[in-house]
Motif scaffolding. Structure first.
Motif, PDB file in Angstrom:
ATOM      1  N   ALA A 140      38.597  19.461  70.987  1.00 18.14           N
ATOM      2  CA  ALA A 140      40.245  19.154  71.082  1.00 18.14           C
ATOM      3  C   ALA A 140      40.290  20.680  71.977  1.00 18.14           C
ATOM      4  CB  ALA A 140      40.321  19.009  70.448  1.00 18.14           C
ATOM      5  N   LEU A 141      41.807  20.526  72.850  1.00 16.97           N
ATOM      6  CA  LEU A 141      42.186  22.572  73.109  1.00 16.97           C
ATOM      7  C   LEU A 141      42.852  22.784  72.514  1.00 16.97           C
ATOM      8  CD1 LEU A 141      41.599  24.345  76.022  1.00 16.97           C
ATOM      9  CD2 LEU A 141      43.723  22.838  76.343  1.00 16.97           C
ATOM     10  N   ASP A 142      42.937  24.301  72.155  1.00 19.90           N
ATOM     11  CA  ASP A 142      43.376  24.726  70.987  1.00 19.90           C
ATOM     12  C   ASP A 142      45.236  25.011  71.531  1.00 19.90           C
ATOM     13  OD1 ASP A 142      43.121  26.666  73.148  1.00 19.90           O
ATOM     14  OD2 ASP A 142      42.406  28.230  71.578  1.00 19.90           O
ATOM     15  N   GLY A 143      45.500  24.245  71.774  1.00 15.26           N
ATOM     16  CA  GLY A 143      47.210  24.117  71.811  1.00 15.26           C
ATOM     17  C   GLY A 143      47.490  23.464  73.857  1.00 15.26           C
ATOM     18  N   PRO A 144      48.806  22.848  73.304  1.00 13.39           N
ATOM     19  CA  PRO A 144      48.848  22.437  74.836  1.00 13.39           C
ATOM     20  C   PRO A 144      48.836  23.412  75.676  1.00 13.39           C
ATOM     21  CG  PRO A 144      51.160  22.881  73.707  1.00 13.39           C
ATOM     22  CD  PRO A 144      50.193  22.631  72.570  1.00 13.39           C
ATOM     23  N   ARG A 145      48.612  23.683  77.282  1.00 10.79           N
ATOM     24  CA  ARG A 145      49.340  24.479  78.204  1.00 10.79           C
ATOM     25  C   ARG A 145      49.790  24.123  78.840  1.00 10.79           C
ATOM     26  NH1 ARG A 145      45.613  26.600  74.556  1.00 10.79           N
ATOM     27  NH2 ARG A 145      43.937  27.097  75.459  1.00 10.79           N
ATOM     28  N   HIS A 146      50.874  25.316  79.980  1.00 10.37           N
ATOM     29  CA  HIS A 146      51.261  25.212  81.253  1.00 10.37           C
ATOM     30  C   HIS A 146      50.722  25.077  82.249  1.00 10.37           C
ATOM     31  CE1 HIS A 146      54.802  26.032  78.766  1.00 10.37           C
ATOM     32  NE2 HIS A 146      54.675  26.934  77.648  1.00 10.37           N
ATOM     33  N   ILE A 147      50.721  24.146  83.200  1.00 10.50           N
ATOM     34  CA  ILE A 147      50.257  24.603  84.833  1.00 10.50           C
ATOM     35  C   ILE A 147      51.273  24.532  85.315  1.00 10.50           C
ATOM     36  CG2 ILE A 147      48.796  22.937  85.676  1.00 10.50           C
ATOM     37  CD1 ILE A 147      48.400  20.932  83.872  1.00 10.50           C
ATOM     38  N   TYR A 148      51.156  25.533  86.583  1.00 15.15           N
ATOM     39  CA  TYR A 148      52.123  25.405  88.064  1.00 15.15           C
ATOM     40  C   TYR A 148      51.212  25.236  89.112  1.00 15.15           C
ATOM     41  CZ  TYR A 148      54.740  27.391  90.983  1.00 15.15           C
ATOM     42  OH  TYR A 148      55.586  27.444  92.899  1.00 15.15           O
ATOM     43  N   TRP A 149      50.692  24.807  89.733  1.00 13.02           N
ATOM     44  CA  TRP A 149      49.862  24.943  91.184  1.00 13.02           C
ATOM     45  C   TRP A 149      48.745  25.265  90.726  1.00 13.02           C
ATOM     46  CZ3 TRP A 149      49.007  29.665  94.262  1.00 13.02           C
ATOM     47  CH2 TRP A 149      48.445  28.528  95.575  1.00 13.02           C
ATOM     48  N   ASN A 150      48.223  25.963  91.046  1.00 15.70           N
ATOM     49  CA  ASN A 150      46.359  26.694  90.082  1.00 15.70           C
ATOM     50  C   ASN A 150      46.423  27.425  88.846  1.00 15.70           C
ATOM     51  OD1 ASN A 150      45.843  25.187  92.084  1.00 15.70           O
ATOM     52  ND2 ASN A 150      46.339  26.842  93.846  1.00 15.70           N
ATOM     53  N   PHE A 151      47.204  27.743  88.246  1.00 14.58           N
ATOM     54  CA  PHE A 151      47.561  28.471  87.321  1.00 14.58           C
ATOM     55  C   PHE A 151      47.344  27.913  86.539  1.00 14.58           C
ATOM     56  CE2 PHE A 151      50.223  31.108  90.186  1.00 14.58           C
ATOM     57  CZ  PHE A 151      48.514  31.985  90.878  1.00 14.58           C
ATOM     58  N   VAL A 152      46.625  27.670  85.321  1.00 18.96           N
ATOM     59  CA  VAL A 152      46.930  27.287  83.168  1.00 18.96           C
ATOM     60  C   VAL A 152      47.083  27.781  82.695  1.00 18.96           C
ATOM     61  CG1 VAL A 152      45.703  25.963  82.266  1.00 18.96           C
ATOM     62  CG2 VAL A 152      45.044  25.450  84.326  1.00 18.96           C
ATOM     63  N   SER A 153      48.092  28.481  81.477  1.00 16.52           N
ATOM     64  CA  SER A 153      48.144  29.221  80.533  1.00 16.52           C
ATOM     65  C   SER A 153      48.611  28.605  79.444  1.00 16.52           C
ATOM     66  CB  SER A 153      48.959  30.500  80.861  1.00 16.52           C
ATOM     67  OG  SER A 153      49.404  31.800  80.013  1.00 16.52           O
ATOM     68  N   SER A 154      48.808  29.637  78.100  1.00  9.10           N
ATOM     69  CA  SER A 154      49.349  29.138  77.176  1.00  9.10           C
ATOM     70  C   SER A 154      50.509  29.780  77.074  1.00  9.10           C
ATOM     71  CB  SER A 154      48.213  29.405  75.903  1.00  9.10           C
ATOM     72  OG  SER A 154      48.435  31.200  75.900  1.00  9.10           O
ATOM     73  N   THR A 155      51.063  30.154  78.130  1.00  6.85           N
ATOM     74  CA  THR A 155      52.591  31.249  78.141  1.00  6.85           C
ATOM     75  C   THR A 155      52.716  30.833  79.537  1.00  6.85           C
ATOM     76  OG1 THR A 155      52.031  33.051  78.904  1.00  6.85           O
ATOM     77  CG2 THR A 155      51.547  32.731  76.374  1.00  6.85           C
ATOM     78  N   ARG A 156      53.847  30.658  79.744  1.00 10.93           N
ATOM     79  CA  ARG A 156      55.211  30.386  80.963  1.00 10.93           C
ATOM     80  C   ARG A 156      54.885  31.704  81.703  1.00 10.93           C
ATOM     81  NH1 ARG A 156      57.441  25.646  82.075  1.00 10.93           N
ATOM     82  NH2 ARG A 156      57.525  25.867  80.246  1.00 10.93           N
ATOM     83  N   GLU A 157      55.432  32.949  80.732  1.00 16.76           N
ATOM     84  CA  GLU A 157      55.553  34.160  81.280  1.00 16.76           C
ATOM     85  C   GLU A 157      54.246  34.485  82.072  1.00 16.76           C
ATOM     86  OE1 GLU A 157      57.952  33.419  77.231  1.00 16.76           O
ATOM     87  OE2 GLU A 157      55.786  32.861  78.200  1.00 16.76           O
ATOM     88  N   ARG A 158      53.276  34.415  81.526  1.00 13.69           N
ATOM     89  CA  ARG A 158      51.987  34.155  82.377  1.00 13.69           C
ATOM     90  C   ARG A 158      51.490  33.568  83.042  1.00 13.69           C
ATOM     91  NH1 ARG A 158      49.189  36.787  85.152  1.00 13.69           N
ATOM     92  NH2 ARG A 158      46.908  37.062  84.059  1.00 13.69           N
ATOM     93  N   ILE A 159      52.557  32.813  83.898  1.00 11.74           N
ATOM     94  CA  ILE A 159      52.009  31.674  85.017  1.00 11.74           C
ATOM     95  C   ILE A 159      52.669  32.647  85.904  1.00 11.74           C
ATOM     96  CG2 ILE A 159      53.002  29.928  85.473  1.00 11.74           C
ATOM     97  CD1 ILE A 159      51.620  28.820  83.517  1.00 11.74           C
ATOM     98  N   GLU A 160      54.518  32.974  85.721  1.00 11.58           N
ATOM     99  CA  GLU A 160      55.896  33.828  85.939  1.00 11.58           C
ATOM    100  C   GLU A 160      55.255  34.654  86.918  1.00 11.58           C
ATOM    101  OE1 GLU A 160      58.708  34.123  83.475  1.00 11.58           O
ATOM    102  OE2 GLU A 160      59.281  31.522  83.661  1.00 11.58           O
ATOM    103  N   ALA A 161      53.891  35.846  85.559  1.00  9.49           N
ATOM    104  CA  ALA A 161      53.744  36.599  86.769  1.00  9.49           C
ATOM    105  C   ALA A 161      52.697  36.805  87.819  1.00  9.49           C
ATOM    106  CB  ALA A 161      52.987  37.622  85.356  1.00  9.49           C
ATOM    107  N   ALA A 162      51.464  35.707  87.588  1.00  8.28           N
ATOM    108  CA  ALA A 162      50.602  35.873  88.265  1.00  8.28           C
ATOM    109  C   ALA A 162      51.264  34.730  89.319  1.00  8.28           C
ATOM    110  CB  ALA A 162      49.549  34.511  88.071  1.00  8.28           C
ATOM    111  N   SER A 163      52.333  34.234  89.561  1.00  6.86           N
ATOM    112  CA  SER A 163      53.416  33.400  91.097  1.00  6.86           C
ATOM    113  C   SER A 163      53.822  34.627  91.763  1.00  6.86           C
ATOM    114  CB  SER A 163      54.291  33.137  90.485  1.00  6.86           C
ATOM    115  OG  SER A 163      53.608  31.527  89.427  1.00  6.86           O
ATOM    116  N   ARG A 164      54.202  34.978  91.039  1.00  2.00           N
ATOM    117  CA  ARG A 164      54.723  36.953  91.379  1.00  2.00           C
ATOM    118  C   ARG A 164      53.721  37.635  92.297  1.00  2.00           C
ATOM    119  NH1 ARG A 164      57.800  37.976  86.503  1.00  2.00           N
ATOM    120  NH2 ARG A 164      56.417  39.187  85.986  1.00  2.00           N
ATOM    121  N   ASP A 165      52.731  38.207  91.466  1.00  2.42           N
ATOM    122  CA  ASP A 165      51.281  38.987  91.855  1.00  2.42           C
ATOM    123  C   ASP A 165      51.017  38.002  93.320  1.00  2.42           C
ATOM    124  OD1 ASP A 165      51.469  40.802  90.111  1.00  2.42           O
ATOM    125  OD2 ASP A 165      50.049  39.419  88.695  1.00  2.42           O
TER     126      ASP A 165
END
Length: 293
Positions: free
Chosen positions: A247-272
């Motif tokens: 089992a995965l170590d906790g849920p993940r946030h998914i946006y488009w082609n990004f997966v992360s344990s934090t929403r902030e990291r996905i927002e940063a990747a989207s900006r990048d």
């Protein structure tokens, strides 16, 4: 529903422009099975001369992509400078980590050949453990001959990633993983081993039976965690993908082609990506914009 089967997920069609996929993960109420967070059945799709798949450069973070073909060929290019053709039975294992960009296209020699060509296979994403989400990106190609095979009466079992049937794939996974291509003749039976915490089987072709219940092409059958070894019988010639693991170590946030344990990291990747901060793919200048661009 049998006590061996926890739930059955029906595929959701997705049109990717050049071809269609059948998506089973993530699903409503079920984000992952083991580390698998995304599971697409590509095709089968048929193309005429000069045509083919054109997945333009796009970014990923926090995951590993696993490409496995039954038919056809892709040219994989990425921002590390990789240029690798994948053919049926091979594995492309791309670890995005803190960020990578890649494209997948039908190779020119296939696209320009006379006659028609087909593409058919499975594309999956494996969510990285939290401790590995920001690792350096990497790419590895494993030819079909390097993957362990187990032969049983009427069955050929190829261990794509992780461990199963006493064999270990050369793919360098980050947590216990089950990923097997099971080719079954009509009437053949195999057991899904119980060494992994979470397990599912996907009917890529054909029709199978589990505990007296029949399942057909496109169905993703999630097995009960306490079921022990589960027997699968092919009601006709079939191809079944076994997938799962710890089992995965906790849920993940998914946006488009990004997966992360934090929403902030996905927002940063989207900006990048929006601001062109990801490294480009050498020799492939196109790009897929963010969904909201």
């Amino acid at each position: 529903m049998s006590s061996l089967v926890e739930r059955v997920i029906e595929p959701r069609p997705r049109d990717l422009g050049d071809f269609a996929v059948r998506r089973v993960l993530p699903a409503a109420g079920l984000q992952t099975v083991g580390p698998f967070i995304f599971f697409d059945h590509m095709g089968p799709a048929e193309f005429g001369p000069g045509q083919g798949v054109n997945v333009r450069p796009h970014p990923h973070i926090g995951l590993a992509t696993v490409t496995y073909l039954f038919e056809g060929a892709f040219m994989h290019r990425d921002s590390l400078g990789t240029a690798q053709v994948i053919r049926p039975g091979d594995v492309n294992w791309m670890v995005a980590g803190r960020g990578i960009v890649h494209s997948e296209r039908t190779p020119p020699e296939v696209r320009d050949a006379s006659g028609r060509t087909r593409v058919h296979g499975i594309q999956t994403w494996i969510a990285l453990p939290r401790a590995e989400e920001e690792r350096e990106p990497s790419f590895a190609h494993h030819g079909a001959a390097s993957l362990p095979r187990v032969e049983r009466p009427g069955a050929i079992l190829t261990v794509i990633a992780g461990t199963a049937y006493g064999k270990q794939s050369p793919v360098d996974v980050f947590s216990p993983t089950l990923y097997v291509d099971a080719q079954l003749a009509d009437g053949a039976a195999i057991e899904v081993p119980d060494e992994h915490q979470q397990r599912a089987c996907y009917v890529a072709q054909g029709r199978i039976e589990i505990a007296g219940q029949a399942f057909g092409e496109g169905q993703f059958i999630v097995l009960a965690s306490a079921a022990g070894p589960v027997s699968i019988t092919a009601l006709q010639g079939s191809r079944v993908m076994l997938a799962g693991g710890a089992a995965l170590d906790g849920p993940r946030h998914i946006y488009w082609n990004f997966v992360s344990s934090t929403r902030e990291r996905i927002e940063a990747a989207s900006r990048d990506w929006r601001e062109h901060r990801f490294a480009p793919v050498p020799g492939d200048a196109e790009r897929i914009p963010l969904p909201d661009e």
